[in-house]
Design an enzyme around this catalytic site. Structure first.
Site, PDB file in Angstrom:
ATOM      1  N   ARG A  83       0.837  -1.191   0.000  1.00  0.00           N
ATOM      2  CA  ARG A  83       0.000   0.000   0.000  1.00  0.00           C
ATOM      3  C   ARG A  83       0.884   1.258   0.000  1.00  0.00           C
ATOM      4  NH1 ARG A  83      -1.894   0.871   4.303  1.00  0.00           N
ATOM      5  NH2 ARG A  83      -1.196  -0.947   5.465  1.00  0.00           N
ATOM      6  N   TYR A 222      -1.628  -3.614  -6.750  1.00  0.00           N
ATOM      7  CA  TYR A 222      -1.324  -4.436  -5.572  1.00  0.00           C
ATOM      8  C   TYR A 222      -2.307  -4.272  -4.423  1.00  0.00           C
ATOM      9  CZ  TYR A 222       1.607  -7.425  -2.739  1.00  0.00           C
ATOM     10  OH  TYR A 222       2.073  -8.494  -2.016  1.00  0.00           O
ATOM     11  N   LYS A 231      -9.705  -2.247   1.805  1.00  0.00           N
ATOM     12  CA  LYS A 231      -9.422  -1.072   2.633  1.00  0.00           C
ATOM     13  C   LYS A 231     -10.222   0.143   2.177  1.00  0.00           C
ATOM     14  CE  LYS A 231      -6.388  -3.587   4.648  1.00  0.00           C
ATOM     15  NZ  LYS A 231      -6.475  -4.016   6.033  1.00  0.00           N
ATOM     16  N   HIS A 251     -10.584  -2.289  11.538  1.00  0.00           N
ATOM     17  CA  HIS A 251      -9.493  -3.155  11.067  1.00  0.00           C
ATOM     18  C   HIS A 251      -9.308  -4.268  12.093  1.00  0.00           C
ATOM     19  CE1 HIS A 251      -5.015  -3.248   9.531  1.00  0.00           C
ATOM     20  NE2 HIS A 251      -5.764  -4.113   8.883  1.00  0.00           N
ATOM     21  N   SER A 273      -1.396  -3.404  10.517  1.00  0.00           N
ATOM     22  CA  SER A 273      -1.048  -4.291   9.410  1.00  0.00           C
ATOM     23  C   SER A 273       0.188  -5.132   9.737  1.00  0.00           C
ATOM     24  CB  SER A 273      -0.779  -3.458   8.161  1.00  0.00           C
ATOM     25  OG  SER A 273      -1.929  -2.695   7.857  1.00  0.00           O
ATOM     26  N   CYS A 275       0.638  -7.374  12.000  1.00  0.00           N
ATOM     27  CA  CYS A 275       0.917  -7.492  13.429  1.00  0.00           C
ATOM     28  C   CYS A 275       0.181  -8.653  14.076  1.00  0.00           C
ATOM     29  CB  CYS A 275       0.593  -6.195  14.146  1.00  0.00           C
ATOM     30  SG  CYS A 275       1.770  -4.886  13.769  1.00  0.00           S
ATOM     31  N   ASP A 298      -9.391  -9.667   9.006  1.00  0.00           N
ATOM     32  CA  ASP A 298      -8.859  -8.331   8.699  1.00  0.00           C
ATOM     33  C   ASP A 298      -9.848  -7.198   8.973  1.00  0.00           C
ATOM     34  OD1 ASP A 298      -6.541  -6.873   7.697  1.00  0.00           O
ATOM     35  OD2 ASP A 298      -7.731  -6.406   5.918  1.00  0.00           O
ATOM     36  N   ARG A 390       2.000 -12.201  -0.319  1.00  0.00           N
ATOM     37  CA  ARG A 390       0.706 -12.571   0.264  1.00  0.00           C
ATOM     38  C   ARG A 390       0.071 -13.747  -0.460  1.00  0.00           C
ATOM     39  NH1 ARG A 390      -1.758  -8.701   4.275  1.00  0.00           N
ATOM     40  NH2 ARG A 390      -0.117  -7.172   4.579  1.00  0.00           N
TER      41      ARG A 390
HETATM   42  P1  GTP Z   1      -2.589  -7.454   7.608  1.00  0.00           P
HETATM   43  O1  GTP Z   1      -3.117  -8.488   6.704  1.00  0.00           O
HETATM   44  O2  GTP Z   1      -1.436  -6.667   7.014  1.00  0.00           O
HETATM   45  O3  GTP Z   1      -3.613  -6.516   8.151  1.00  0.00           O
HETATM   46  O4  GTP Z   1      -1.827  -8.179   8.828  1.00  0.00           O
HETATM   47  P2  GTP Z   1      -2.199  -9.208   9.989  1.00  0.00           P
HETATM   48  O5  GTP Z   1      -2.406  -8.419  11.241  1.00  0.00           O
HETATM   49  O6  GTP Z   1      -3.243 -10.158   9.598  1.00  0.00           O
HETATM   50  O7  GTP Z   1      -0.797  -9.942  10.161  1.00  0.00           O
HETATM   51  P3  GTP Z   1      -0.413 -11.492  10.263  1.00  0.00           P
HETATM   52  O8  GTP Z   1      -1.282 -12.267  11.206  1.00  0.00           O
HETATM   53  O9  GTP Z   1      -0.315 -12.031   8.912  1.00  0.00           O
HETATM   54  O10 GTP Z   1       1.044 -11.388  10.941  1.00  0.00           O
HETATM   55  C1  GTP Z   1       2.122 -10.814  10.331  1.00  0.00           C
HETATM   56  C2  GTP Z   1       3.430 -11.261  10.936  1.00  0.00           C
HETATM   57  O11 GTP Z   1       3.393 -11.274  12.374  1.00  0.00           O
HETATM   58  C3  GTP Z   1       3.809 -12.656  10.490  1.00  0.00           C
HETATM   59  O12 GTP Z   1       5.137 -12.636  10.032  1.00  0.00           O
HETATM   60  C4  GTP Z   1       3.669 -13.479  11.731  1.00  0.00           C
HETATM   61  O13 GTP Z   1       4.557 -14.565  11.747  1.00  0.00           O
HETATM   62  C5  GTP Z   1       3.944 -12.486  12.865  1.00  0.00           C
HETATM   63  N1  GTP Z   1       3.232 -12.873  14.109  1.00  0.00           N
HETATM   64  C6  GTP Z   1       1.917 -13.152  14.238  1.00  0.00           C
HETATM   65  N2  GTP Z   1       1.619 -13.525  15.513  1.00  0.00           N
HETATM   66  C7  GTP Z   1       2.780 -13.460  16.205  1.00  0.00           C
HETATM   67  C8  GTP Z   1       3.119 -13.711  17.567  1.00  0.00           C
HETATM   68  O14 GTP Z   1       2.290 -14.071  18.400  1.00  0.00           O
HETATM   69  N3  GTP Z   1       4.419 -13.518  17.924  1.00  0.00           N
HETATM   70  C9  GTP Z   1       5.368 -13.115  17.022  1.00  0.00           C
HETATM   71  N4  GTP Z   1       6.613 -12.955  17.455  1.00  0.00           N
HETATM   72  N5  GTP Z   1       5.074 -12.880  15.727  1.00  0.00           N
HETATM   73  C10 GTP Z   1       3.815 -13.046  15.318  1.00  0.00           C
HETATM   74  C1  SPV Z   2      -2.997  -4.335   5.397  1.00  0.00           C
HETATM   75  O1  SPV Z   2      -1.988  -3.736   4.965  1.00  0.00           O
HETATM   76  O2  SPV Z   2      -3.526  -4.039   6.496  1.00  0.00           O
HETATM   77  C2  SPV Z   2      -3.572  -5.452   4.631  1.00  0.00           C
HETATM   78  C3  SPV Z   2      -3.056  -5.717   3.293  1.00  0.00           C
HETATM   79  O3  SPV Z   2      -4.476  -6.104   5.119  1.00  0.00           O
HETATM   80  S1  SPV Z   2      -3.721  -4.668   2.066  1.00  0.00           S
HETATM   81  O4  SPV Z   2      -4.969  -5.277   1.602  1.00  0.00           O
HETATM   82  O5  SPV Z   2      -2.761  -4.578   0.962  1.00  0.00           O
HETATM   83  O6  SPV Z   2      -3.993  -3.368   2.620  1.00  0.00           O
HETATM   84 MN    MN Z   3      -5.112  -5.314   7.130  1.00  0.00          MN
END
Ligand code: GTP
Ligand code: SPV
Ligand code: MN
Length: 608
Positions: A83, A222, A231, A251, A273, A275, A298, A390
Site C-alpha cells: 500500500r 497491488y 481497505k 481493522h 497491518s 501485526c 482483517d 501474500r
Molecule cells: P494485515 O493483513 O497486514 O492486516 O496483517 P495481519 O495483522 O493479519 O498480520 P499477520 O497475522 O499475517 O502477521 C504478520 C506477521 O506477524 C507474520 O510474520 C507473523 O509470523 C507475525 N506474528 C503473528 N503472531 C505473532 C506472535 O504471536 N508472535 C510473534 N513474534 N510474531 C507473530
Molecule cells: C494491510 O496492509 O492491512 C492489509 C493488506 O491487510 S492490504 O490489503 O494490501 O492493505
Molecule cells: Mn489489514
C-alpha cells in the site's frame, strides 16, 4: 487467431442490470476507452477463463498441481509491492473531516487531477465490471458496490476476496445506495504494443470521496491499492457510512472461542497491518479444552443488534494474508487453508513448481527463483519472498472457519482487543477499566512499522485503533463515535470488555519475551475468564493486570524473569509516553473528546 481472441468472451450487459449501474459503467467506459467491457458473473468457468488468459499473458504462473492444485504465482512490478499511504487521499469537502492523520485534497481539485489520468487509461485493455457485496448476500448489515478494473488479476482476486457477480446484481433495487469504485493500472496499450506481466504506473493515486461514496484508484495493481472492496470500501468509505448510520467499520479480526466449560464467546481484535490478525484469527490453542474458530482475519463491521448487543460481521469472503512467517509451527491452519485454489503474489518459486517463503519451513531450499524471478540460494543475502508477499484464498477453505461466520445478524461480541508491535513498555495484557478507558487504549496504539506499507521498517508510529491508514474521516471524531456507540450499548446494559495485548515485547538481548502464536491462547484464556467473572485482576496505573501467578503458564518454558519483564511498568517511560500522547492529541486542534483527554489526566495522576 491470437490467444486473446480465443479466450475473450464479449459479455453483454446482464438482464436486469440496474439502470444506475449500467449508466455509470457507460460513463466510465467513455472516459477510460477500454477495447472491451466484460460483466463478471462470478462463475467458476469465468474465473478459470481469467486464469487461463493470465497464464497465457505471463501475469500468472501455474503452480505444480501435484503440490498446489489450481494455484498460481503472480510477480508484481518491483515498484508495486505494498500500500502507498502517501499516495492515498481522503477528498472530503471540508479538510477537517479528513483530519491530521489523512492526506486531504479538495474533491474538485482531485477530480481535475484524475480526469487526464483516467482519460483513455484503459485503451487496449478489457474493462471488467465486478458487482460485489461486502457481507453475506441479503444480510441487513451488508453493503453493495461495483468495481470496474482493467486488471484481470484484480477481477480474479475480487472473486476470491468478496462475493461477486450475477447474484450480487440481483440484490440491487432502484433505491440501493452502492459504492462506485474505479480502478485502472494506468498503462494503456497502443495498437500492437506488447503488454508486460504486471502493468502499473509510476504515478499512483488511491483516492476516496467520502460524501459521494466513490473510490478512484490509479497506477497500482497491488492489494489494498487495487482490491477496492477491502481497505478503500470496507474501511475508508464504510467508516464514514458507519459514522453517519451509527455503526463501526474496523481493522479487526473476529473469532469464536469455546472454553472448557462449553461457554461460547466472540472476540474482535484490532492490530495494525502485519501485526498478527491472521495468526490470532486462526489460533490453535496450546492449552487443553479451548477451541478457537475463525470468522474474519482483517475487517469487522460492528453495530448494535436488535437485542441491544454489539454484533459483528466479516464483510469479506477471503483472506489476503502475509506469507512470510506463515508455517506449520506458527500458523498450521493457514497452511492447511492454502492447499490449493490460491493466488500467491511475490513469493519464491521452488524448482518443483511449488511456492516458498521465509518461515514456511525450518529447512531452507538449496535453490529457488526469488519473487523477482531471479535465481536465489541461501547465500544470496536477500529474502527469497518479498516481506509483504501474500496469499489470496477463499475463507470457506479455512478448516477452522466457524459455523456462524456468515450469520446475517452478525455474532455477539463479548470482548474487544487492541494490540500492536511494541518492543518496550506495553505489557503482555492489560484490561481497560471501562469503555472510555478502552477507547483511550485504542486511541493510543503505537506500533513498529511493517512491510505492509511503503515506509521505514521498525519505526514507531501512532496507529490509533489500527486505523491510521484506513479511517475515512477525522480520527478524533472516530473516537467520539466509539464513545457514543458505547453509550448506546450501555443503555441496554451490555458493553463488551476491552483489553490491550502485546505479543512483541523484547528483552535487553533483543529476543521476544513471549513465545506467541498458539501460546497466545493463554492470554485469551485470561481475557475470557475475566469476561466470565472467574478471575480477579490487579489495579495498575495503566489498567488492570493479571494477579501474579494467574496467567496460565502450565507446561510453558518461560523464566520468572521474562514473565515479570512482560508485565513490567516503568514509571519514567510511561510518563514520557504520556507526553508523546499529549503532543499527538494536540495535533487534532481541540477535537479530541474530553472523555479521552480525561483518561490521559487519569494516567498521569496514577503514575505520579
Ligand atoms: P494485515 O493483513 O497486514 O492486516 O496483517 P495481519 O495483522 O493479519 O498480520 P499477520 O497475522 O499475517 O502477521 C504478520 C506477521 O506477524 C507474520 O510474520 C507473523 O509470523 C507475525 N506474528 C503473528 N503472531 C505473532 C506472535 O504471536 N508472535 C510473534 N513474534 N510474531 C507473530
Ligand atoms: C494491510 O496492509 O492491512 C492489509 C493488506 O491487510 S492490504 O490489503 O494490501 O492493505
Ligand atoms: Mn489489514
Amino acid at each position: 487467431m491470437s490467444i486473446a481472441e480465443i479466450t475473450r468472451t464479449q459479455s453483454p450487459v446482464p438482464d436486469g442490470a440496474p439502470e444506475s449501474v449500467v449508466a455509470w459503467v457507460d460513463e466510465i467506459a467513455a472516459l477510460t476507452l477500454p477495447d472491451d467491457v466484460v460483466w463478471c458473473d462470478g462463475s467458476r468457468a469465468e474465473w478459470d477463463a481469467l486464469a487461463r488468459e493470465m497464464v497465457a499473458s505471463g501475469t500468472l504462473i501455474r503452480l505444480n498441481a501435484e503440490h498446489r492444485p489450481y494455484s498460481f504465482l503472480a510477480r508484481s512490478d518491483p515498484n508495486d509491492v505494498a500500500r502507498v499511504e502517501d499516495r492515498t487521499f481522503i477528498c472530503s469537502v471540508d479538510p477537517v473531516d479528513a483530519g491530521p492523520t489523512n492526506n486531504w485534497m479538495d474533491p474538485i481539485e482531485m477530480r481535475a487531477t484524475l480526469q487526464p489520468l483516467f482519460s483513455g487509461s484503459m485503451r487496449g485493455r478489457t474493462m471488467y465490471v465486478v458487482p460485489f457485496s461486502m457481507g453475506p448476500l441479503g444480510s441487513p448489515l451488508s453493503r453493495l458496490g461495483v468495481e470496474v478494473t482493467d486488471s484481470p488479476y484484480v477481477a480474479a482476486s475480487m472473486g476470491i476476496m468478496t462475493r461477486i457477480g450475477t447474484e450480487v446484481l440481483s440484490q440491487f433495487t432502484p433505491t440501493t445506495q452502492w459504492v462506485r469504485a474505479v480502478h485502472s493500472v494506468g498503462a494503456p496499450l497502443s495498437p500492437g504494443q506488447d503488454d508486460v506481466p504486471w502493468p502499473c504506473n509510476e504515478t499512483k493515486y488511491i483516492t476516496h470521496f467520502p460524501e459521494s461514496r466513490e473510490i478512484w484508484s490509479f497506477g497500482s495493481g497491488y492489494g489494498g491499492n487495487a482490491l477496492l472492496g477491502k481497505k478503500s470500501f470496507a474501511l475508508r468509505i464504510a467508516s464514514v457510512m458507519a459514522r453517519d448510520e451509527g455503526w463501526l467499520a474496523e481493522h479487526m479480526l473476529i473469532i469464536k472461542v469455546t472454553n472448557p466449560r462449553g461457554r461460547v464467546f466472540h472476540v474482535a481484535a484490532a492490530f495494525p497491518s502485519a501485526c498478527g490478525k491472521t495468526n490470532l484469527a486462526m489460533l490453535k490453542p496450546t492449552i487443553p479444552g479451548w477451541k478457537v474458530e475463525t470468522i474474519g482475519d482483517d475487517i469487522a463491521w460492528l453495530g448494535r443488534g436488535e437485542d441491544g448487543r454489539l454484533r459483528a460481521i466479516n464483510p469479506e469472503a477471503g483472506f489476503f494474508g502475509v506469507a512470510p512467517g506463515t508455517g506449520y509451527s506458527t500458523n498450521a491452519t493457514a497452511m492447511d487453508t492454502i492447499w490449493g485454489n490460491t493466488i500467491f503474489t511475490n513469493v519464491a518459486l521452488r524448482d518443483d513448481g511449488d511456492v516458498w517463503w521465509e518461515g514456511m519451513s525450518d529447512t531452507v531450499p538449496a535453490q529457488l527463483t526469488d519473487w523477482e524471478g531471479n535465481p536465489w540460494t541461501p547465500a544470496s543475502g536477500r529474502p527469497a519472498a518479498h516481506p509483504n508477499s501474500r496469499f489470496t484464498v477463499a475463507a470457506r477453505q479455512c478448516p477452522s472457519i466457524s459455523d456462524d461466520w456468515e450469520d446475517p445478524r452478525g455474532v455477539v461480541i463479548d470482548a474487544i482487543i487492541f494490540g500492536g508491535r511494541r518492543a518496550t513498555n506495553v505489557p503482555l495484557v492489560v484490561e481497560a477499566r471501562d469503555w472510555e478507558h478502552g477507547v483511550y487504549l485504542g486511541a493510543t496504539i503505537s506500533s513498529e512499522r511493517t512491510a505492509a506499507a511503503e515506509g521505514t521498517l521498525g519505526e514507531l508510529r501512532r496507529d490509533p485503533f489500527a486505523m491510521a491508514p484506513f479511517c475515512g474521516y477525522n480520527m478524533a471524531d472516530h473516537w467520539a463515535h466509539w464513545l457514543s456507540v458505547g453509550a448506546e450499548l450501555r443503555k441496554t446494559g451490555s458493553v463488551p470488555r476491552i483489553f490491550q495485548v502485546n505479543w512483541f515485547r523484547k528483552g535487553a538481548d533483543g529476543r521476544f519475551l513471549w513465545p506467541g502464536f498458539g501460546e497466545n491462547s493463554r492470554v485469551i484464556e485470561w481475557i475470557l475468564e475475566r469476561v466470565d467473572g472467574q478471575v480477579a485482576a490487579e489495579e495498575s496505573p495503566i489498567g488492570l493486570l493479571p494477579h501474579a501467578g494467574e496467567l496460565n503458564v502450565d507446561g510453558l518454558d518461560i523464566s520468572d524473569d521474562d514473565l515479570s519483564e512482560l508485565f513490567a511498568i516503568d514509571r519514567e517511560t510511561w510518563l514520557a509516553e504520556a507526553d508523546a500522547t499529549s503532543e499527538f492529541f494536540e495535533s487534532f486542534d481541540g477535537r479530541v473528546p474530553a472523555a479521552v483527554t480525561k483518561q490521559l489526566d487519569i494516567l498521569r495522576s496514577k503514575l505520579a
